[in-house]
Every structure is written in C-alpha cells, then in structure tokens.
Design a protein around this motif. Structure first.
Motif, short mmCIF file in Angstrom:
data_model
loop_
_atom_site.label_atom_id
_atom_site.label_comp_id
_atom_site.label_asym_id
_atom_site.label_seq_id
_atom_site.Cartn_x
_atom_site.Cartn_y
_atom_site.Cartn_z
N PHE A 148 -5.66 11.04 -21.10
CA PHE A 148 -5.73 10.08 -22.19
C PHE A 148 -4.41 10.01 -22.97
O PHE A 148 -4.00 8.94 -23.41
CB PHE A 148 -6.87 10.46 -23.16
CG PHE A 148 -8.24 10.18 -22.61
CD1 PHE A 148 -8.42 9.43 -21.46
CD2 PHE A 148 -9.36 10.67 -23.24
CE1 PHE A 148 -9.68 9.17 -20.95
CE2 PHE A 148 -10.64 10.42 -22.75
CZ PHE A 148 -10.79 9.68 -21.60
N GLY A 149 -3.75 11.17 -23.13
CA GLY A 149 -2.48 11.18 -23.85
C GLY A 149 -1.44 10.32 -23.16
O GLY A 149 -0.71 9.54 -23.79
N THR A 150 -1.38 10.45 -21.82
CA THR A 150 -0.43 9.64 -21.04
C THR A 150 -0.74 8.16 -21.16
O THR A 150 0.15 7.32 -21.35
CB THR A 150 -0.47 10.06 -19.56
OG1 THR A 150 -0.15 11.45 -19.46
CG2 THR A 150 0.53 9.25 -18.74
N GLY A 151 -2.03 7.83 -21.09
CA GLY A 151 -2.43 6.42 -21.13
C GLY A 151 -2.32 5.80 -22.50
O GLY A 151 -2.16 4.58 -22.63
N MET A 152 -2.36 6.61 -23.56
CA MET A 152 -2.37 6.08 -24.92
C MET A 152 -1.09 6.38 -25.69
O MET A 152 -0.99 6.09 -26.88
CB MET A 152 -3.56 6.64 -25.70
CG MET A 152 -4.90 6.24 -25.12
SD MET A 152 -6.26 6.94 -26.08
CE MET A 152 -7.65 6.16 -25.29
N GLY A 153 -0.15 7.03 -25.04
CA GLY A 153 1.12 7.34 -25.69
C GLY A 153 1.02 8.41 -26.75
O GLY A 153 1.77 8.40 -27.74
N MET A 187 -4.69 14.69 -28.70
CA MET A 187 -5.96 14.33 -28.07
C MET A 187 -6.95 15.49 -28.15
O MET A 187 -8.14 15.29 -28.38
CB MET A 187 -5.73 13.91 -26.62
CG MET A 187 -4.83 12.70 -26.43
SD MET A 187 -5.30 11.27 -27.44
CE MET A 187 -6.97 10.99 -26.91
N LEU A 188 -6.44 16.71 -27.96
CA LEU A 188 -7.32 17.88 -28.01
C LEU A 188 -7.94 18.06 -29.39
O LEU A 188 -9.09 18.48 -29.52
CB LEU A 188 -6.55 19.14 -27.61
CG LEU A 188 -6.51 19.47 -26.12
CD1 LEU A 188 -5.64 20.68 -25.87
CD2 LEU A 188 -7.91 19.71 -25.56
N SER A 189 -7.16 17.77 -30.43
CA SER A 189 -7.68 17.93 -31.79
C SER A 189 -8.87 17.00 -32.04
O SER A 189 -9.72 17.29 -32.88
CB SER A 189 -6.58 17.65 -32.82
OG SER A 189 -6.21 16.29 -32.79
N ILE A 190 -8.93 15.89 -31.30
CA ILE A 190 -10.05 14.96 -31.41
C ILE A 190 -11.22 15.42 -30.54
O ILE A 190 -12.38 15.33 -30.93
CB ILE A 190 -9.62 13.53 -31.00
CG1 ILE A 190 -8.47 13.04 -31.88
CG2 ILE A 190 -10.80 12.57 -31.07
CD1 ILE A 190 -7.87 11.74 -31.42
N MET A 191 -10.87 15.93 -29.34
CA MET A 191 -11.91 16.23 -28.35
C MET A 191 -12.60 17.58 -28.55
O MET A 191 -13.79 17.72 -28.27
CB MET A 191 -11.29 16.21 -26.94
CG MET A 191 -10.81 14.86 -26.49
SD MET A 191 -10.08 14.97 -24.84
CE MET A 191 -9.62 13.26 -24.57
#
Length: 427
Positions: A184-189, A195-199
C-alpha cells in the motif's frame, strides 16, 4: 482433607502444594533471581496460566460468552506487562523464550504434525478440497460489509476496505500487515511505517474480537447443536469409511519421544522448503508436507499415533502456558486501547463478524458445519496468525482444528496479499 483434595486441584495438584510451589516461583520473580531461559520462563508462565485460566473459567459472563480462561489469560497477561506489574527482567525472559527461544513454533509444530497425522485419511482429502471456497466466501462478505459500513458512517468505503478490512483478514502481523504496508505504501506514495501506524491497531483489535467471537460461537453451538460438529469440520465425516479399526491408545514414553522428533523434523522440512520458495510460509510448507505424507499413506500407523500422542500431551499441558506467552510477548494492550473510537470499533466488528458469517454460510454449502467453518476459515483469517489461531481455537474449545486454522493464516494470508495488490489498482 483427602476428600477436598480430590474435588479441587490445580495442575492436578492439591491447592496447598500448588500454592507453595507457586510462592517459590513468584518470590524468585520479584526478587529478580528467577532462572534465565526456559526454566524461569516456563515456571512463571505455568503459575500465571493456571491461575488466570481458573479465574476465566469461573467468572460469570466471561466463562459463558467470552471464551473463559483463554481470553483472560491473554489479556490479563498483557495487562501485567502494560501496567508494569511484572518485573522487566521477567517480561524480557518470557518474550525471548516465546520468540528467539521458539516456544510458539515448538507448540504449533506439535499441533500441526499430530493433528494431521491423527486424522482419518479419507476425511482429510475430502475436507481439504472444500476449504478454499469457505475462505474466499468469508473474505468477500467481510470486505463488502466493511466497505458499505465505512461509506454509511462517513469513514469512507475505500479507506475501510484497505486500512481496516484487508489488514484484519491478511494473516496477522509479520505475514500480513508488514508486507501489506509495503504494498500500500508503494501504491499510495507513503512509507511502510505510516501505513503500519494505521493498520496495526486494526490487526490488534481484530485479533481481540476474533477471540471473543470464537467464545461466542462455542456458546452458540451449545444453544443450537445442529450448527456445530463439536470440533468436527465436515458434516458427513461420520459417513467416511474408517480405514482401520483403532484400538485405544496407551500413552507410552517412547512414543512421546518419537512424536517430538517427528514434529521438529517436519517443522525443519518446512523451513528448508521456505528457503527455496519464500513466497510460501514455512508453516504452510509444513502443513503441505505432513498432509502429503498422510494422504499418500507412507507413514506407518504406529508412528502417526506417536505424533498424535505428543500433540495431545502438548495441547493438554502447554496451552495455558503458551497463552501467557502470547499475552506477554505478542499482545500490545496500549495499541488496542488507543485505537478505540466508535467508528473504528464498528468497522473492526463488521469485518470480523462478516468473515465469520461468510465462511459459515459458504462452509455450510460445501458440507462443513457452520460454526467450525466460521471459526477456522473465518476467524482464523481475522486473527494474528499463529498466535491468534491458538487463542481463537482455545476460546472456542476446538484446538484439534489447528491444521485448518493454519491453512487460513498461511495460505489464506498469501491469497490476501495477491488480492490487496488487485484491490489497490481497482479502488
């Protein structure tokens, strides 16, 4: 005194003997002289596991609706760490024993090897080919429900699916949230850390709710017996022809040794295969290897029984011990508490309930008992991998379904990574 001792024991011991031994261990813990390594960790985990298990199994509401002992062991152990009730040295020792010491892997290796080799061969073949549809059904229903709910309560359908739904059904932390954060990080910049802090809170809370729902499903099975096989996954398992008459197994010390050796050997085989095909987790390779041996019928039955005896010994004596380790080393109570908001809790609950309903319905269509399908193909997709599988199966009192739980966590988790890549492009 003899009569009272026969009525109530702890770990099979009279209460006064257990109390004396426990006092020795707790004194060493707080005097900070508890032995390092396996001895000290095991001693403390046995005391905590036994006492907390008793509390959970005797507490009204918790024992009837929330899973009883297992859920109390996990969250009370986590609370002892969060609120610094346990000395730092004891926490570090237990954490090392669970992670670097490999106790979790040791436990799961025994369960996978013994439970698969102890199964009826024809039953294993019939159940396996029906299992993937139940997983897919659960995932589809779960993501659809969380997307619709996210849109209705103002969180956003895309955000609810990608940041809450997918991480929860993604196979845990190491095999799920971490690689998902990179995808997701790669796809969303964004960075994987962002991303981990959200997931992470979603995964942690999803794991907690999966344990609770597992306990509730066990309770539902008692109210509606037609929905459960009481640990049997397939409805028509009674119609499967038994390959051979099984005599009552005698526990033999030599067989236990053989069972240990087989469990660690199959685990090692899984790690070898993972080295050359890293896209498939070593647990998944282990399951496939043991299942292949069972399906081909190349292992003499007496050795299969040895593995099954070791599995029963480990499950009976070490489950409460392991659950303490899960609470101490793998459950971050602060993350679960910090994530609490009405929107977030609703979306996590919808995800977990959705995957349980979807797997139960599709599982019934392919010939599984709905409750067992919901637990294995559903909740074991929504928990935190191996640790979550143990906790959910303990709460639902269906530990012998561990092979199917591991299929959900490992093979199902790999399926989610592929699905996540596709969803990211689509939405």
């Amino acid at each position: 005194m003899m009569k009272s001792e026969s009525k109530f024991t702890l770990m099979g011991l009279p209460v006064w003997i257990f109390a004396i031994l426990s006092a020795i261990i707790l004194a060493a813990t707080y005097l900070k002289v508890l032995p390092k390594g396996m001895i000290g960790a095991f001693a403390l985990m046995m005391v905590l596991g036994t006492v907390l298990n008793l509390i959970g199994n005797k507490t009204p509401i918790i024992k009837d609706y929330l899973g009883g002992g297992p859920i109390v062991i996990i969250f009370a152990s986590a609370a002892l760490v969060t609120y610094k009730v346990l000395p730092k040295e004891a926490v570090e020792n237990v954490t090392t024993f669970m992670k670097a010491g490999g106790f979790l892997n040791f436990y799961i290796a025994a369960l996978i090897t013994g439970s698969i080799l102890g199964m009826n061969r024809k039953l294993l073949i019939k159940a396996s080919v029906r299992y993937l549809p139940a997983i897919i059904g659960g995932v589809i229903v779960s993501l659809l429900l969380v997307g619709i709910t996210g849109a209705l309560i103002g969180y956003g359908a895309k955000e609810a699916i990608l940041f809450i739904g997918v991480p929860i059904v993604g196979g845990g932390m190491g095999a799920g949230a971490v690689p998902l954060s990179k995808i997701f990080g790669t796809g969303m910049g964004k960075t994987p850390a962002e991303m981990l802090s959200i997931m992470v809170p979603a995964v942690a809370m999803g794991n907690a709710l999966s344990i609770v729902v597992g306990g509730l499903l066990d309770r539902l099975g008692k109210i509606k017996p037609s929905l459960t096989g009481n640990g049997a996954l397939m409805i028509d398992s009674s119609k499967v022809v038994v390959e051979e008459k099984e005599e009552e197994e005698k526990i033999e010390f030599k067989k236990l040794g053989i069972g240990i050796f087989m469990a660690v050997a199959f685990y090692t085989l899984g790690t070898i295969l993972h080295k050359y095909v890293p896209s498939i987790h070593s647990y998944a390779w282990m399951i496939l290897s043991v299942a292949a041996v069972k399906i081909m019928g190349i292992m003499p039955r007496k050795y299969e029984k040895a593995a099954h005896q070791w599995f029963q010994f480990v499950m009976t004596n070490f489950t409460a011990v392991l659950l303490v380790g899960i609470g101490v080393a793998y459950t971050n109570l602060s993350q679960v508490i910090s994530a609490f908001s009405i929107q977030y809790v609703i979306l996590v609950a919808v995800t977990v309930i959705g995957v349980a309903i979807g797997s139960g319905v599709v599982g019934r269509l392919v010939g599984f008992y709905p409750i067992e399908a919901s637990i294995t193909a559903g909740l074991c997709m929504a928990n935190m991998g191996g640790t979550g599988d143990v906790a959910v199966l303990s709460a639902s009192k269906r530990m012998k379904l561990m092979p199917f739980a591991q299929i959900s966590s490992r093979i199902g988790g790999a399926f989610i990574l592929i699905l996540a890549s596709i969803l990211l492009k689509l939405i």
